[in-house]
Design a protein around this motif. Structure first.
Motif, PDB file in Angstrom:
ATOM      1  N   HIS A 178      -6.817  26.388 -18.148  1.00  0.00           N
ATOM      2  CA  HIS A 178      -5.785  26.218 -18.737  1.00  0.00           C
ATOM      3  C   HIS A 178      -5.483  25.842 -19.980  1.00  0.00           C
ATOM      4  N   LEU A 179      -5.989  24.477 -19.923  1.00  0.00           N
ATOM      5  CA  LEU A 179      -5.955  23.133 -21.155  1.00  0.00           C
ATOM      6  C   LEU A 179      -6.136  24.150 -22.183  1.00  0.00           C
ATOM      7  N   VAL A 180      -7.272  25.030 -21.896  1.00  0.00           N
ATOM      8  CA  VAL A 180      -8.123  25.152 -23.561  1.00  0.00           C
ATOM      9  C   VAL A 180      -7.610  26.269 -24.128  1.00  0.00           C
ATOM     10  N   TYR A 181      -6.403  27.760 -22.966  1.00  0.00           N
ATOM     11  CA  TYR A 181      -5.946  28.508 -23.220  1.00  0.00           C
ATOM     12  C   TYR A 181      -4.744  27.522 -24.062  1.00  0.00           C
ATOM     13  N   LYS A 182      -4.054  26.915 -22.952  1.00  0.00           N
ATOM     14  CA  LYS A 182      -2.419  26.171 -24.169  1.00  0.00           C
ATOM     15  C   LYS A 182      -2.972  25.723 -25.679  1.00  0.00           C
ATOM     16  N   ALA A 183      -3.722  24.858 -25.583  1.00  0.00           N
ATOM     17  CA  ALA A 183      -4.478  24.822 -27.050  1.00  0.00           C
ATOM     18  C   ALA A 183      -4.964  25.935 -28.113  1.00  0.00           C
ATOM     19  N   ALA A 184      -5.234  26.728 -27.866  1.00  0.00           N
ATOM     20  CA  ALA A 184      -5.122  28.191 -28.345  1.00  0.00           C
ATOM     21  C   ALA A 184      -3.476  28.618 -28.633  1.00  0.00           C
ATOM     22  N   TRP A 185      -2.809  28.845 -27.984  1.00  0.00           N
ATOM     23  CA  TRP A 185      -1.864  29.262 -27.483  1.00  0.00           C
ATOM     24  C   TRP A 185      -1.025  28.163 -28.964  1.00  0.00           C
ATOM     25  N   ASP A 186      -0.803  26.814 -29.043  1.00  0.00           N
ATOM     26  CA  ASP A 186      -0.367  25.898 -29.888  1.00  0.00           C
ATOM     27  C   ASP A 186      -1.037  26.156 -31.169  1.00  0.00           C
ATOM     28  N   LYS A 187      -2.109  26.342 -31.635  1.00  0.00           N
ATOM     29  CA  LYS A 187      -2.459  27.168 -32.927  1.00  0.00           C
ATOM     30  C   LYS A 187      -2.620  27.966 -33.046  1.00  0.00           C
ATOM     31  N   ASP A 188      -1.649  29.539 -32.009  1.00  0.00           N
ATOM     32  CA  ASP A 188      -0.914  30.484 -32.248  1.00  0.00           C
ATOM     33  C   ASP A 188      -0.021  30.880 -32.815  1.00  0.00           C
ATOM     34  N   ASN A 189       0.796  29.785 -32.057  1.00  0.00           N
ATOM     35  CA  ASN A 189       2.512  29.382 -32.465  1.00  0.00           C
ATOM     36  C   ASN A 189       2.559  28.993 -33.738  1.00  0.00           C
ATOM     37  N   GLY A 190       1.975  27.771 -34.275  1.00  0.00           N
ATOM     38  CA  GLY A 190       2.468  27.118 -35.013  1.00  0.00           C
ATOM     39  C   GLY A 190       2.309  25.680 -34.786  1.00  0.00           C
ATOM     40  N   ASN A 191       2.145  25.425 -33.834  1.00  0.00           N
ATOM     41  CA  ASN A 191       2.469  24.256 -33.362  1.00  0.00           C
ATOM     42  C   ASN A 191       0.778  22.977 -33.258  1.00  0.00           C
ATOM     43  N   ASP A 192       1.327  21.835 -33.456  1.00  0.00           N
ATOM     44  CA  ASP A 192       0.567  21.201 -33.639  1.00  0.00           C
ATOM     45  C   ASP A 192      -0.692  21.479 -32.501  1.00  0.00           C
ATOM     46  N   TYR A 193      -2.013  21.191 -32.518  1.00  0.00           N
ATOM     47  CA  TYR A 193      -2.815  21.145 -31.343  1.00  0.00           C
ATOM     48  C   TYR A 193      -3.394  20.488 -31.873  1.00  0.00           C
ATOM     49  N   ASP A 194      -3.081  18.958 -32.833  1.00  0.00           N
ATOM     50  CA  ASP A 194      -3.949  17.708 -32.580  1.00  0.00           C
ATOM     51  C   ASP A 194      -4.354  17.744 -31.653  1.00  0.00           C
ATOM     52  N   LEU A 195      -3.410  17.540 -30.916  1.00  0.00           N
ATOM     53  CA  LEU A 195      -3.659  16.608 -28.799  1.00  0.00           C
ATOM     54  C   LEU A 195      -3.430  17.462 -27.896  1.00  0.00           C
ATOM     55  N   SER A 196      -2.906  18.895 -27.770  1.00  0.00           N
ATOM     56  CA  SER A 196      -3.405  19.460 -26.921  1.00  0.00           C
ATOM     57  C   SER A 196      -4.811  20.088 -27.109  1.00  0.00           C
ATOM     58  N   GLY A 197      -5.400  20.906 -28.521  1.00  0.00           N
ATOM     59  CA  GLY A 197      -7.180  20.349 -28.424  1.00  0.00           C
ATOM     60  C   GLY A 197      -7.359  19.959 -28.099  1.00  0.00           C
ATOM     61  N   ALA A 198      -7.758  18.098 -27.915  1.00  0.00           N
ATOM     62  CA  ALA A 198      -8.248  17.201 -27.329  1.00  0.00           C
ATOM     63  C   ALA A 198      -8.323  16.797 -26.395  1.00  0.00           C
ATOM     64  N   MET A 199      -7.564  17.149 -25.581  1.00  0.00           N
ATOM     65  CA  MET A 199      -7.002  16.968 -24.363  1.00  0.00           C
ATOM     66  C   MET A 199      -8.200  18.738 -23.326  1.00  0.00           C
ATOM     67  N   ALA A 200      -8.414  19.746 -24.459  1.00  0.00           N
ATOM     68  CA  ALA A 200      -8.658  20.881 -23.770  1.00  0.00           C
ATOM     69  C   ALA A 200     -10.492  20.367 -23.838  1.00  0.00           C
ATOM     70  N   LYS A 201     -10.171  19.732 -24.869  1.00  0.00           N
ATOM     71  CA  LYS A 201     -12.151  19.458 -25.155  1.00  0.00           C
ATOM     72  C   LYS A 201     -12.558  18.510 -24.691  1.00  0.00           C
ATOM     73  N   LEU A 202     -11.885  17.401 -24.454  1.00  0.00           N
ATOM     74  CA  LEU A 202     -12.321  16.496 -23.733  1.00  0.00           C
ATOM     75  C   LEU A 202     -12.803  16.945 -22.224  1.00  0.00           C
ATOM     76  N   TYR A 203     -11.401  17.095 -21.491  1.00  0.00           N
ATOM     77  CA  TYR A 203     -11.417  17.727 -19.445  1.00  0.00           C
ATOM     78  C   TYR A 203     -12.548  18.616 -19.691  1.00  0.00           C
ATOM     79  N   ALA A 204     -12.392  19.553 -20.825  1.00  0.00           N
ATOM     80  CA  ALA A 204     -13.284  20.985 -20.697  1.00  0.00           C
ATOM     81  C   ALA A 204     -14.825  20.493 -20.490  1.00  0.00           C
ATOM     82  N   SER A 205     -14.769  19.772 -21.209  1.00  0.00           N
ATOM     83  CA  SER A 205     -16.504  18.979 -21.490  1.00  0.00           C
ATOM     84  C   SER A 205     -17.281  17.981 -20.157  1.00  0.00           C
TER      85      SER A 205
END
Length: 380
Positions: A297-324
């Motif tokens: 869900h974190l990874v998909y949210k970061a991808a969704w943010d990127k697709d929708n023109g939202n700032d994805y610095d935070l969601s991308g960092a959270m996705a990478k931190l937790y998924a790894s």
């Protein structure tokens, strides 16, 4: 909130799954043992459109969204993280960086070939003294008017020997600090450019990781990406998206190890029954499944943010931190569930455990992700 994938996204996911199971899986252990670059498999991925997934079709890409990209990355990574990191770098760092910030001539000359898989690219930021601290670039690009003269060393470069095009971050004006850094396109056959020895790695051993040496390499001014001094911003913006790809890789490694552990637990018997019937094993699987779903869900949210023109610095960092983190913990438990067999190469999970570790390191260590996250949440 709609968690339903589109028909096209499901088709991409299935295509990646089929390719991973039929073409990556058969030789994955042998490639890992021999540290063999999956040249034929990469060629096929290019033919199938996996190397330029998000690139506009007019430049030879598939024109897909980021969700489709992470779906493919997850499926490929379930089987072969060495192959998937090549897909990640070519898509997230090289193609995206060129398409977003390159000029028309650069896109025409390089992006079309990269997106189609005719050639692959490499992203060159890290140095012996500039890993997490990307501002401390020692590689220099001396401005000579109509060209730059490039000198220095880059470390831990994915596809270092197999790439044909390199995006190199270098310091032009030391006094300007990070505002004096440029991003340059360097071709492999440039005089003075040398590929150093291949790294003997713990994991992702099928990808070729090398140091790169630049000795008075002449780079035409038209090969600079963006305005003078744009290089550091280019690197940071590109890495922000790259983290989503690596988060998807980590997710795939975790999911692949979980699938193998669950299957094994239903086959292996101990004390008169399948080990999945023992609470000690069943609870491990429950934790693994829950954590993987949370990571997904974190990874998909970061991808969704990127697709929708939202700032994805935070969601991308959270996705990478937790998924790894989940990738590391899940693969360790997968080995444990396999018992002695988990320590044997034929069962795959020991390789997945080795592969998982790098997801906590490259494209920003877990510690760097925590810096990004903490700065973001404390600004408000």
């Amino acid at each position: 909130m709609d968690f339903t994938l589109s028909e096209e996204q499901l088709m991409i996911q299935q295509a990646a799954k089929d390719f991973a199971e039929t073409e990556l899986l058969p030789g994955v252990i042998a490639r890992d043992d021999a540290q063999k670059f999956p040249a034929e498999e990469v060629k096929r991925m290019g033919e199938l459109g996996f190397l330029g997934m998000m690139v506009d079709p007019k430049y030879g890409g598939s024109g897909l969204d980021t969700i489709s990209y992470v779906l493919a990355m997850e499926e490929l990574s379930k089987v072969d993280a060495s192959a998937s990191v090549i897909v990640s770098v070519n898509n997230s760092l090289v193609c995206w960086g060129l398409e977003t910030y390159g000029n028309a001539a650069q896109k025409e000359k390089y992006l079309t070939r990269l997106a189609s898989g005719e050639i692959i690219g490499a992203f060159c930021l890290s140095e012996p003294e500039a890993g997490s601290d990307a501002t401390s670039q020692k590689t220099t690009a001396l401005d000579m008017g109509d060209h730059y003269v490039l000198n220095g060393t880059k470390n831990w470069i994915t596809s270092g020997n197999s790439a044909s095009v390199y995006l190199v971050i270098a310091q032009t004006d030391v006094e300007k600090g990070h505002k004096g850094i440029n991003a340059l396109i360097v071709e492999k056959d440039a005089p003075g450019f040398e590929v150093g020895p291949k790294e003997n790695k713990l994991g992702i051993r099928g990808s070729d990781t090398h140091s790169l040496l630049f000795n008075d390499v002449k780079v035409p001014k038209e090969n600079r990406i963006g305005e003078d001094g744009f290089g550091f911003k280019f690197a940071m913006k590109t890495l922000a998206g790259g983290r989503i790809g690596i988060a998807a890789q980590a997710l795939g490694i975790a999911a692949g190890a979980y699938d193998l552990a669950k299957k094994y637990s239903k086959q292996r018997k101990a004390f008169g029954t399948e080990i999945s019937n023992h609470q000690a094993i069943a609870f491990k699987l429950a934790d693994m499944h829950t954590q993987i779903q949370a990571a997904r869900h974190l990874v998909y949210k970061a991808a969704w943010d990127k697709d929708n023109g939202n700032d994805y610095d935070l969601s991308g960092a959270m996705a990478k931190l937790y998924a790894s983190q989940v990738a590391m913990e899940t693969t360790v438990e997968a080995v444990q569930i396999h018992g002695g067999n988990g320590f044997v190469k034929d069962y795959h999970v020991e390789r997945m455990m080795r592969d998982a570790k790098i997801t906590q390191i490259y494209e920003g260590t877990s510690e760097i992700q925590k810096i990004v996250i903490s700065r973001s949440i404390l600004r408000n």
